[in-house]
Design an enzyme around this catalytic site. Structure first.
Site, PDB file in Angstrom:
ATOM      1  CD  GLU A 278     -71.889  31.503   5.019  1.00  0.00           C
ATOM      2  OE1 GLU A 278     -72.750  32.129   5.686  1.00  0.00           O
ATOM      3  OE2 GLU A 278     -71.845  31.526   3.783  1.00  0.00           O
TER       4      GLU A 278
ATOM      5  CB  CYS B 243     -75.442  34.726   4.665  1.00  0.00           C
ATOM      6  SG  CYS B 243     -73.772  34.890   4.024  1.00  0.00           S
TER       7      CYS B 243
END
Length: 510
Positions: free
Chosen positions: A253, A287
């Protein structure tokens, strides 16, 4: 737990605290004050080798336990996370700089993940599948893959390790974990929790250190799965390396250049609130932080005025104080990167609206002069222009306002104009626009009338395109850390095959 460490802290390998084979140490630095929080042993290839050997050795016995027995160890950690919520939340804030409510939320998210993983041990596993043949049973079973290497980031130094490790351990795998080098104190506390829980030797191992230690975990043949959360550059390198090793998996990820679409049908209070949260929470170091705000021309002027007003006044300060909204950036090198992108924006001839990159002296708290302080930077640009600043991830409080015209199809086309595909949000009171965004935005995480942040532990978390090749969290991580076997059992006396395939055996005598 002391709020400062007095001697070099160790690795945790095969049930023991060890200095390891190396002689080098590194420091954890408070990004708000510049003070040293503690000193840590730097792991070597030999330390990783020992940890992988221990995990490999422990796998057979650990995987032979029932789900319930494995989960019992996690329940011990669940209670410790809850009991030490305030204490550990403060360590998170001291070590990575995000404001205190976020530090505490990091710990809360960790115990939520442990709760989900441990509770899932008593839920049904596998699937019963109808067979074409009445006399057959067909079902799917899962088994653990083996040794899982976990590499976690600094911005969620407690939550994300448990995204990786809680499910992995309950499913019967063993773990070698490398915490981020910026947050080794949080790593130490988590390792202490595993030790206090009495987890068997070799099942959980932690090696502190830098990227070379993580690389050693990824490269080793004994590592069956790699779970990684971090930058796109490192994640793509890991995915490429693992992809060349048959039978090995990586779930990565990674970052994003996330957008919030604010349509002509948006509620402006919701739009401004969501945009400020999306852009400046964690000082833009999530993120899923939004660096692109795509606003319809009919609402652009109103939104710009209100968003700029907040950006000019948003509270930057001591992250341990409850009235702080934004803390410091994580380290000097990252502050240099963010301000470099601010300079690039000027070079690319955007219209700067807010520039608080160099905070006034009176905005920096007393005793925090050595912190890594960078305030909001907001500008407007043409969404059709091919600018680096509107396409490359900055990972800081660096935000572009992009005015668009046309309908939701035009907005989503602009939203998708990036190599990344992690997260995005839409603000609209028109359900048709929301549904179009839902169905056509090229992202793994979507939000409607909400900030482009947030992770509920039972939902998958990951992206598409340059943002990821897997979901190292929640139930989706089960796919990465287990093997699936499709099992078919014949209950009748004869053999009958599917698809009309003949089961008759003929010989030359027939």
């Amino acid at each position: 737990m002391s709020q400062q460490l007095s001697e070099p802290s160790k690795h945790y390998v095969d049930g023991e605290w060890t200095d390891g084979e190396g002689t080098e140490t590194f420091e954890s630095i408070n990004p708000a004050t510049g003070e040293t929080l503690g000193e840590f042993q730097r792991g070597t290839d030999a330390d990783v080798d020992r940890a992988l050997a221990a995990a490999d050795e422990a796998f057979e016995e650990w995987s032979a336990l029932s789900y319930i027995d494995r989960a019992e160890y996690l329940w011990e950690i669940y209670h410790e996370l809850r009991d030490r919520h305030e204490e550990l939340g403060e360590v998170v804030t001291k070590e990575c700089g995000k404001e205190i409510s976020e530090g505490k939320a990091d710990v809360t998210e960790a115990w939520h993940m442990v709760e989900w993983a441990a509770g899932n041990a008593r839920h049904p596993h596998g699937d019963v599948v109808p067979s074409e043949i009445p006399g057959k049973d067909a079902y799917m079973r899962r088994s653990p893959r083996g040794v899982v290497g976990c590499i976690s980031p600094w911005n969620f130094p407690v939550a994300i390790p448990f995204w990786h490790m809680a499910v992995t351990l309950v499913e019967g795998n063993t773990v070698v974990w490398k915490p981020a080098e910026q947050t080794p104190w949080c790593g130490q506390v988590i390792a202490e929790m595993f030790e206090d829980a009495g987890i068997p030797e070799g099942v959980f191992n932690m090696v502190q250190g830098y990227g070379d230690a993580g690389e050693a975990i990824v490269d080793d043949d004994r590592t069956d799965t790699v779970l990684f959360t971090g930058s796109a550059e490192v994640g793509q390198e890991i995915a490429g390396e693992v992809g060349g090793q048959p039978g090995k998996l990586a779930a990565c990820e990674m970052g994003g250049k996330n957008g919030v679409v604010i349509t002509s049908e948006a509620d402006m209070d919701t739009a401004v609130h969501s945009a400020v949260m999306s852009s400046f929470k964690t000082t833009g170091q999530r993120c899923v932080s939004s660096e692109r705000l795509l606003v319809h021309e009919d609402r652009y002027d109103e939104f710009k005025e209100r968003f700029v007003d907040v950006a000019e006044d948003v509270a930057v300060g001591d992250p341990l104080e409850e009235d702080t909204f934004m803390g410091p950036l994580i380290e000097p090198e990252h502050a240099e990167k963010v301000t470099g992108y601010n300079d690039l924006a000027r070079d690319e001839d955007v219209n700067v609206l807010v520039d608080r990159a160099d905070l006034d002296d009176d905005e920096i708290p007393d005793g925090h002069e050595d912190g890594h302080w960078v305030g909001p930077f907001v500008y407007e640009a043409d969404p059709e222009d091919d600018l680096r600043v509107t396409h490359e991830e900055v990972f800081g409080p660096h935000v572009a306002l992009l005015k668009y015209s046309g309908d939701i199809e035009d907005a989503v086309e602009l939203h998708n104009d990036t190599e990344y595909g992690l997260a995005g949000a839409i603000i609209s009171e028109d359900y048709r626009e929301i549904n179009y965004f839902r169905d056509n935005a090229e992202i793994g995480l979507a939000y409607g009338n909400l900030p482009c942040i947030g992770a509920e532990v039972h939902l998958p978390f990951g992206g598409v395109k340059k943002s990821g090749n897997g979901y190292p969290s929640a139930r989706e991580v089960i796919e990465a850390v287990t093997e699936r076997t499709a099992w078919t059992l014949n209950n009748s006396e004869g053999i009958q095959m599917a698809q009309g395939l003949s089961a008759d055996i003929t010989t030359d005598e027939d």
